[in-house]
Design a protein around this motif. Structure first.
Motif: not given
Lengths: 661, 304
Positions: A386-387, A390, A432, A434-436, A439, A441-442, A445-446, A574-575, A578
């Motif tokens: 995930a890291v 992202s 954009l 990258g930021g999304l 969001a 992948f956290t 994973a989370g 969570f999403s 967005l």
């Protein structure tokens, strides 16, 4: 080149043996895997000769088919694209040995798996249009059978059908592409097609559009991406890894190869690829945020990454049009490196997701949670993936995106209006995305691995066996290695684009700029690991020292005495902000039945995730096609005697026409 | 890289917690209170580090390791921030991209640590954090692009070296737009009013603070210190845009620069005192507005 062909034969032979061992499932899996590993090792020899040595001689054999000739050759571009195949094919095969333990039909499955691998390898080295189209079709068919592995499920059959249609719409465009091209240039051999010959602007635009549709539908370029989110979740996970990591890249390869046929690259070609890439990247990642199905989410992330690759390609093509060698080298270089990087981290993510699906029996993220405690191995490696996905340092996704960013900034240095527009477009969309992506992948994973399980599971999930673990470890190490060793790779990436861009536009031109930057990134990458290790150890020593208390207590939930797992935030919640913001891009619908009355009974809320392109473009289009085709029903009665009349009538007409001449 | 280059980093490491002290003092002054000591954040961090740990029952190893990664990434990001005219210890073409993504690493693990607790409050904060951060990214990147086009340099240190009022000349309007946009970014990224209120007492309305609700002891110490450094990074980036090259000695130039950074903390304090919070639904508009400011600046370069 003979070594290459021997390697391919070994892989295919493994598939045939697996087919013969139909009843002995385990033996079939092992034999096929063994042959794939061995075959890939053999194929690696000519690949490395081409990339780092003096190349390998092409093979040309006469063939009894009309138009075609068996002409195989490997240049640096082909060799570079074999790398993802050589990495993921053996690993997927090994993973499958563990994954398919409880399934029936391994023999046939491995036959198609090995056929797919062979077809992809042959495709990359085919030097004749007819041969190219033949292996392209073999690749499509074999992957269709891989997708429909669980064909007792209706959803899987529907997904396979969508894939079949998408790939053949693409095939149709490719047939037209090569027909027009060979008519213009005379001949089907790539040497003839590459040869200089003036194409009129109209023809070259037509060829470009055909190539974009044909290869784009395989690569999943927006808006031709709709089969990816259907096919990837339906397929077994190692197949998803292979398809998403490698097979869709064949479309990118085709697109790059077709640039060598079209000749001069017009600026408008570059702008369209760049725009489709940027749009596809944003739509892909926004859609991935709306998904409930973990593998569908990963499929949309592939749409996003193909978008990033296309942005690199578009920048490179614009560099060719603007005659800016640095932009050419960085754009194509970033695209190529991202092809390799994406196959590594997406393979990793799909294999980890496969283990989750395998153990829990569900792909629905809203039901999962807390798997970190039950499957710590898979959880840790999924987070690594995930890291990387992202695009965060020190992993590999960052390096290739950095090259594309760098291409944008570098082009703006010319201070010319179109270059600044290019730079602003690339930087805005990549930032954009990258930021999304972070969001998205956290979120996965989370929500899947952290917290607590949201729905009780039937069985206690546990980490899988070595056959499934080994490929995951290998891919994670690879993601790290590609992230910190980029200065060593950059020359190879620079050389790989030579067949497309010509000799003078290599990264050597900008080596003075990019290599110090890559060194800096590697340094920081290593520093992240070292400093993190130091801080973590210090923390452990200080916080876990004997003289202070170390306790566990319930988390704060605003004073509720008994927080229940149902109270956790869900992936959907969570999403939600967005999704609401990007609603115009998404096709999400909600179904709400409120609890009502003085004694309310149960209420229900559901979000139905669809794809706007599919709903608003393809569905009406295919309805229209169906309506037109229904008109031809008049001709079809199912009565054999009428068909005989058709045949007779055709023959008589033909006779008359011939006689008339 | 000489040892001299390490001095600015050390100053950043030492002075960054002071910024919170200044902000709180300014707010106290506006409210007519005495306020907490300027060095309060230092005291807090020292106290927290000496404490024992309580882990939430739902948490896993991620919760324990997350803050270490947060601290690591901001420390490394600090290495790339130039100090007035003095180049950063680590400087290469495109370093601003790495800087943005290192801050991304810190956010990624803050969010994962928050989700590890399984608390719906923390999930809520994490959800807001990722939304606003995603919208903030383009502002930063386009701003850096604007600077690159002006100065003809692709590294932060190079850009800063080339900014002086003579060179920027007629383009100072665009730089002013950039300063305004990055100031909005600073307020968002460091969870200040009008985007987030670090002092709010209702979990439902928090963004950043709610993500560390269950973080305590040495872990909270790390998080607090890391957020100090992050505030320093953003303040220093803006200060770099504002402080001209005085052609003076390193000490004078450095002193002016530090003064500018501290002054930005004062400005943050003033903003927090005179403004209310924007409603949560309006925040995306603020962020898109910031991007629009930078884009306007870019269009001005096209015209110029």
């Amino acid at each position: 080149m003979w070594t290459f062909l021997i390697g391919c034969s070994v892989i295919e032979l493994g598939g045939l043996f697996a087919l013969l061992l139909l009843k002995r499932e385990k033996a079939a899996r092992l034999i096929a895997t063994l042959f794939t590993v061995a075959g890939c090792a053999v194929v690696a020899v000519p690949v490395f000769q081409t990339l780092f040595g003096d190349g390998t001689a092409p093979v040309q054999l006469p063939w009894h088919l009309p138009l075609g000739e068996f002409h195989m050759g490997m240049d640096v571009l082909s060799a570079f694209f074999t790398l993802p195949v050589l990495i993921l094919a053996p690993l997927s095969s090994i993973y499958g040995v563990g994954y398919l333990k409880k399934h029936k039909g391994s023999g046939a499955h491995y036959f198609f798996l090995n056929t797919l691998v062979t077809a992809m390898l042959l495709l990359l080295c085919a030097k004749n249009a007819i041969l190219f189209l033949m292996v392209w079709e073999i690749m499509a068919i074999s992957s269709f059978f891989l997708v429909t592995f669980d064909d007792h499920l209706q959803s899987v059959r529907a997904a396979g059908w969508t894939y079949m249609i998408a790939t053949h719409v693409g095939m149709m465009a490719l047939l037209a592409f090569f027909a027009v091209l060979s008519h213009q240039k005379g001949g089907f051999d790539f040497a003839a097609l590459t040869a200089d010959g003036e194409l009129s602007p109209g023809v070259s635009s037509l060829l470009f559009v055909l190539a974009l549709v044909g290869f784009g539908s395989k690569a999943g370029i927006f808006p031709l991406h709709i089969w990816l989110p259907e096919a990837h979740p339906a397929a077994p996970s190692h197949v998803s890894a292979l398809m998403s990591g490698v097979m869709i890249k064949m479309g990118i390869y085709g697109l790059m190869r077709s640039l060598t046929f079209i000749g001069e690259v017009h600026a408008s070609f570059g702008w369209s690829v760049l725009a489709l890439g940027g749009l596809g990247g944003v739509v892909g990642i926004v859609s991935s945020l709306a998904q409930h199905d973990i593998k569908r989410m990963l499929a949309y992330s592939s749409v996003e990454n193909i978008g990033i690759v296309c942005m690199g390609l578009g920048a490179g093509m614009l560099g060719m049009a603007f005659q800016n060698p640095a932009l050419v080298a960085l754009g194509f270089g970033g695209a190529l490196l991202h092809v390799l990087n994406h196959s590594v981290f997406k393979g990793l993510l799909f294999l980890c997701a496969g283990a989750v699906v395998h153990e829990t029996g569900t792909k629905e993220m809203n039901h999962l949670g807390g798997l970190m405690k039950k499957m710590p191995f898979i959880a840790a490696f999924f987070i690594v993936g995930a890291v990387a996905a992202s695009a965060l340092p020190p992993f590999n996704g960052f390096v290739s995106e950095f090259l594309i960013y760098f291409a944008g900034v570098q082009s703006a240095m010319t201070k010319d209006v179109s270059s600044i527009v290019l730079a602003a477009a690339v930087l805005t969309s990549l930032a954009l995305i990258g930021g999304l992506a972070a969001a998205s992948f956290t979120r996965v994973a989370g929500m899947v691995f952290l917290g607590e399980p949201r729905v009780p599971l039937k069985q206690v999930p546990k980490d899988p066996g070595w056959a499934m673990k080994m490929p995951i470890v290998f891919l994670a190490l690879m993601a790290l290695a590609l992230g910190v060793a980029s200065p060593l790779l950059i020359q190879t990436v620079a050389d790989a684009q030579l067949p497309v861009t010509g000799a003078d536009a290599t990264l050597r031109v900008v080596a003075g700029d990019i290599v110090p930057s890559l060194n800096g990134i590697s340094l920081v990458g290593v520093a992240v690991i070292v400093i993190f290790a130091i801080i973590a150890v210090l923390y452990r020593l200080i916080a876990h020292r004997k003289s202070v208390a170390l306790t566990r207590g319930p988390v704060w939930d605003c004073g509720y005495a008994k927080p229940s797992v149902r109270m956790q935030y869900t992936p959907s919640s969570f999403s939600a902000p967005l999704n609401q913001m990007f609603q115009p891009l998404l096709g999400t619908r909600t179904a709400l039945s409120r609890p009502s009355g003085y004694f309310p009974k149960s209420g229900a809320f559901e979000t139905i995730v669809s794809d706007r392109v599919k709903d608003m473009f393809y569905a009406p289009l295919f309805r229209l096609v169906a309506r037109v085709l229904l008109l031809f029903r008049i001709l079809q009665h199912g009565h054999v005697h009428i068909y005989v009349i058709y045949v007779a009538a055709t023959l008589i007409t033909l006779l008359l026409v011939t006689a008339g001449n | 890289m000489s040892w001299m280059n390490a001095v600015p980093v050390l100053i950043g490491l030492i002075l960054s917690p002071l910024l919170f002290g200044i902000i709180n003092r300014v707010k106290a002054w506006f409210a007519g209170r005495n306020g907490s000591p300027l060095l309060q954040t230092y005291f807090d961090v020292f106290k927290l580090v000496r404490k024992g740990m309580v882990y939430g029952t739902t948490t896993s190893l991620i919760f324990q390791l997350g803050p270490a990664l947060v601290l690591t990434s901001v420390l490394l990001a600090l290495l790339m921030v130039p100090f007035g005219t003095m180049a950063a210890p680590l400087s290469f073409k495109g370093d601003f991209i790495l800087l943005a993504y290192l801050l991304g690493v810190s956010r990624f693990f803050t969010v994962l640590s928050a989700l590890d607790t399984g608390s719906s409050f923390e999930g809520m904060g994490a959800s807001r954090e990722v939304q606003f951060a995603a919208l903030g990214e383009p502002t930063f990147m386009l701003g850096a692009l604007l600077m690159a086009i002006y100065t003809g340099e692709m590294s932060l240190s190079g850009m800063v070296r080339e900014i002086h009022f003579e060179a920027v000349g007629g383009q100072s309007a665009a730089v002013a737009l950039l300063v305004a946009a990055w100031m909005m970014l600073l307020l968002t990224e460091n969870s200040r009013i009008p985007v987030d209120d670090p002092n709010t007492h209702l979990e439902l309305t928090m963004i950043h603070e709610v993500m560390v609700l269950d973080t305590g002891g040495p872990l909270l110490g790390m998080v607090t210190y890391a957020s100090g450094i992050k505030l320093w990074i953003f303040s220093a980036l803006i200060a770099n845009l504002l402080v001209p090259n005085l052609h003076a000695g390193a000490v004078t130039q450095g002193a002016v620069f530090v003064a500018a950074v501290l002054l930005i903390a004062v400005v943050v304090g003033v903003v927090e005192s005179i403004m209310g919070r924007v409603r949560m639904r309006q925040i995306p508009k603020v962020l898109v507005g910031a991007t629009a400011l930078v884009a306007t600046g870019l269009i001005m370069t096209l015209a110029g």
